[in-house]
Design an enzyme around this catalytic site. Structure first.
Site, PDB file in Angstrom:
ATOM      1  N   ARG A  35       0.820  -1.204   0.000  1.00  0.00           N
ATOM      2  CA  ARG A  35       0.000   0.000   0.000  1.00  0.00           C
ATOM      3  C   ARG A  35       0.860   1.263   0.000  1.00  0.00           C
ATOM      4  O   ARG A  35       0.508   2.269  -0.621  1.00  0.00           O
ATOM      5  CB  ARG A  35      -0.937  -0.005   1.216  1.00  0.00           C
ATOM      6  N   ARG A  36       2.008   1.208   0.682  1.00  0.00           N
ATOM      7  CA  ARG A  36       2.860   2.398   0.802  1.00  0.00           C
ATOM      8  C   ARG A  36       3.956   2.386  -0.269  1.00  0.00           C
ATOM      9  O   ARG A  36       4.731   1.421  -0.354  1.00  0.00           O
ATOM     10  CB  ARG A  36       3.488   2.457   2.189  1.00  0.00           C
TER      11      ARG A  36
ATOM     12  N   LYS B  52      -6.380 -15.628   7.960  1.00  0.00           N
ATOM     13  CA  LYS B  52      -6.966 -16.513   8.970  1.00  0.00           C
ATOM     14  C   LYS B  52      -7.885 -15.683   9.866  1.00  0.00           C
ATOM     15  O   LYS B  52      -7.472 -15.204  10.914  1.00  0.00           O
ATOM     16  CB  LYS B  52      -5.865 -17.198   9.779  1.00  0.00           C
TER      17      LYS B  52
ATOM     18  N   LYS C 228      -7.484 -21.616  15.929  1.00  0.00           N
ATOM     19  CA  LYS C 228      -6.241 -21.791  16.698  1.00  0.00           C
ATOM     20  C   LYS C 228      -5.747 -20.453  17.232  1.00  0.00           C
ATOM     21  O   LYS C 228      -5.065 -20.402  18.270  1.00  0.00           O
ATOM     22  CB  LYS C 228      -5.182 -22.485  15.829  1.00  0.00           C
TER      23      LYS C 228
ATOM     24  N   ASP D 254      -1.068 -26.112  13.099  1.00  0.00           N
ATOM     25  CA  ASP D 254      -1.065 -24.669  13.292  1.00  0.00           C
ATOM     26  C   ASP D 254      -1.247 -24.314  14.762  1.00  0.00           C
ATOM     27  O   ASP D 254      -0.653 -23.351  15.271  1.00  0.00           O
ATOM     28  CB  ASP D 254      -2.187 -24.056  12.453  1.00  0.00           C
TER      29      ASP D 254
ATOM     30  N   SER E 266       4.331 -15.611  17.493  1.00  0.00           N
ATOM     31  CA  SER E 266       2.899 -15.532  17.252  1.00  0.00           C
ATOM     32  C   SER E 266       2.337 -14.229  17.809  1.00  0.00           C
ATOM     33  O   SER E 266       2.457 -13.940  18.994  1.00  0.00           O
ATOM     34  CB  SER E 266       2.189 -16.727  17.901  1.00  0.00           C
ATOM     35  N   ARG E 267       1.681 -13.451  16.950  1.00  0.00           N
ATOM     36  CA  ARG E 267       1.073 -12.200  17.411  1.00  0.00           C
ATOM     37  C   ARG E 267      -0.044 -12.476  18.414  1.00  0.00           C
ATOM     38  O   ARG E 267      -0.233 -11.713  19.369  1.00  0.00           O
ATOM     39  CB  ARG E 267       0.529 -11.405  16.214  1.00  0.00           C
ATOM     40  N   ASN E 268      -0.798 -13.550  18.190  1.00  0.00           N
ATOM     41  CA  ASN E 268      -1.899 -13.875  19.092  1.00  0.00           C
ATOM     42  C   ASN E 268      -1.378 -14.290  20.467  1.00  0.00           C
ATOM     43  O   ASN E 268      -1.927 -13.899  21.495  1.00  0.00           O
ATOM     44  CB  ASN E 268      -2.758 -14.981  18.481  1.00  0.00           C
TER      45      ASN E 268
ATOM     46  N   GLU F  40      -5.342 -11.254  14.502  1.00  0.00           N
ATOM     47  CA  GLU F  40      -6.628 -11.778  14.048  1.00  0.00           C
ATOM     48  C   GLU F  40      -7.425 -12.424  15.171  1.00  0.00           C
ATOM     49  O   GLU F  40      -8.654 -12.379  15.183  1.00  0.00           O
ATOM     50  CB  GLU F  40      -6.415 -12.792  12.911  1.00  0.00           C
TER      51      GLU F  40
END
Length: 365
Positions: free
Chosen positions: A29-30, A103, A188, A241, A251-253, A278
């Protein structure tokens, strides 16, 4: 090939394709990020220290990214997919395969990503696919061996995508259970948030193993209620996963959950995360879908309560099985529905065999 979205996973998947020999254009996008990727072969914002291959180019113009692309891989935040597809539709080549790398489910509609693609784009549903599995972007960008599964209603489409999405460190398997594959990738994330929460509180491996195991039951119950095959949830898109996302600080989550467990409020957590998490966005929509099918998801419900500030993070783990005061059976799907315990164990064993030997034999997920 075109990849839409130059975050960590979009850029990594563009690298996977380019390292496999494909000519790849990555849409960022940038404009400044597109220039860095093309000229410096780097994406310092999302993949610091990773050198990108020469077969990969980037542009901030969506029309140029999609011009003549035979396969289009979409890796944008799930809640912005609809608007991005509307922008992309005029430039999509006839007969192009569109592949979701995302996801999540859409807030409000509860639709999976492939369902939104089918709704927005005027293409044959057999030309839509989804990719999922234990795919932590930075590890793959460092060329550490891993596997994924490509799913489509059309086995031919899944195989066409899998043939390109493979190289010396990345292997793609195939299946035709799109529902199970996509829901595995969504669900997950929610269990990984729970694992992060108890990790942040300071609980140990017993607690985390219990949540992972019972979390897999919740994932399977939910997905099967919506038409998935239970074996898919014991495969790369489910168990595979789940293991990767729950155990890794990449993992961001998991990271978001850990911050919650350490006492940060949801707004502070969102501010600290550089990319979309997410799992946080999907808790509400998934619980709405679960209620619609009468599926109990006590772990995910308690994650929702922690996010809402109505449950203390340290109280999440002890309450995992308080949905009933009576002793409960470990399994919630009977033998006939689940095709027998032996079949489920066989699926689990095949998953670990695939992860161990993905470079040495062929087969489906």
């Amino acid at each position: 090939m075109a990849v839409l979205g130059a975050g960590s996973w979009g850029t990594t998947f563009a690298k996977i394709l380019a390292d496999g020999g494909a000519d790849v254009v990555l849409w960022a996008r940038r404009p400044e990020l597109a220039r860095e990727i093309t000229e410096a072969r780097r994406n310092s914002d999302y993949l610091p220290g990773i050198n990108l291959p020469e077969g990969l180019r980037a542009t901030a113009r969506l029309d140029l990214a999609l011009a003549g692309a035979e396969q289009v891989f979409v890796s944008v935040p799930s809640q912005s997919l609809r608007e991005n597809l509307i922008l992309a539709e005029p430039f999509l080549a006839p007969g192009a395969i569109v592949v979701s790398l995302m996801k999540g489910v859409e807030r409000g509609s509860g639709l999976r990503m492939s369902q939104i693609i089918a709704e927005i784009l005027p293409i044959n549903p057999d030309l839509i696919a989804a990719i999922s599995g234990p795919n932590l972007a930075l590890e793959i960008a460092k060329e550490q061996p891993t596997a994924a599964v490509v799913s489509s209603n059309s086995l031919e489409t899944a195989q066409a995508v899998a043939m390109l999405a493979r190289n010396r460190y990345f292997r793609s398997y195939v299946n035709t259970d799109v529902i199970g594959t996509e829901f595995g990738g969504v669900l997950k994330n929610l269990i990984a948030v729970a694992i992060g929460i108890v990790d942040g509180v300071g609980y140990g491996e017993n607690t985390k193993a219990s949540i992972i195991t019972r979390g897999l039951v919740e994932m399977t119950d939910f997905a099967v209620a919506y038409g998935a095959h239970p074996e898919t949830l014991a495969g790369l898109a489910g168990l595979g996963d789940l293991i990767a996302t729950c155990q890794s600080p990449l993992s961001r989550n998991n990271t978001a959950g850990r911050l919650l467990g350490q006492g940060y409020g949801i707004n502070d957590v969102v501010k600290q995360m550089q990319q979309t998490t997410e799992g946080l966005a999907s808790v509400g929509p998934i619980l709405d879908l679960a209620r619609a099918k009468g599926v109990d998801m006590p772990i995910v419900e308690q994650v929702r309560q922690v996010l809402a500030g109505t449950l203390k993070p340290r109280d999440l783990a002890p309450h995992l099985t308080t949905d009933s005061a009576e002793p409960q059976g470990e399994r919630t799907i009977d033998d006939e529905q689940a095709h027998g315990g032996a079949a489920l164990w066989g699926s689990v064993k095949r998953t670990f065999d695939q992860l161990r030997h993905s470079g040495r034999r062929s087969g489906g997920d």
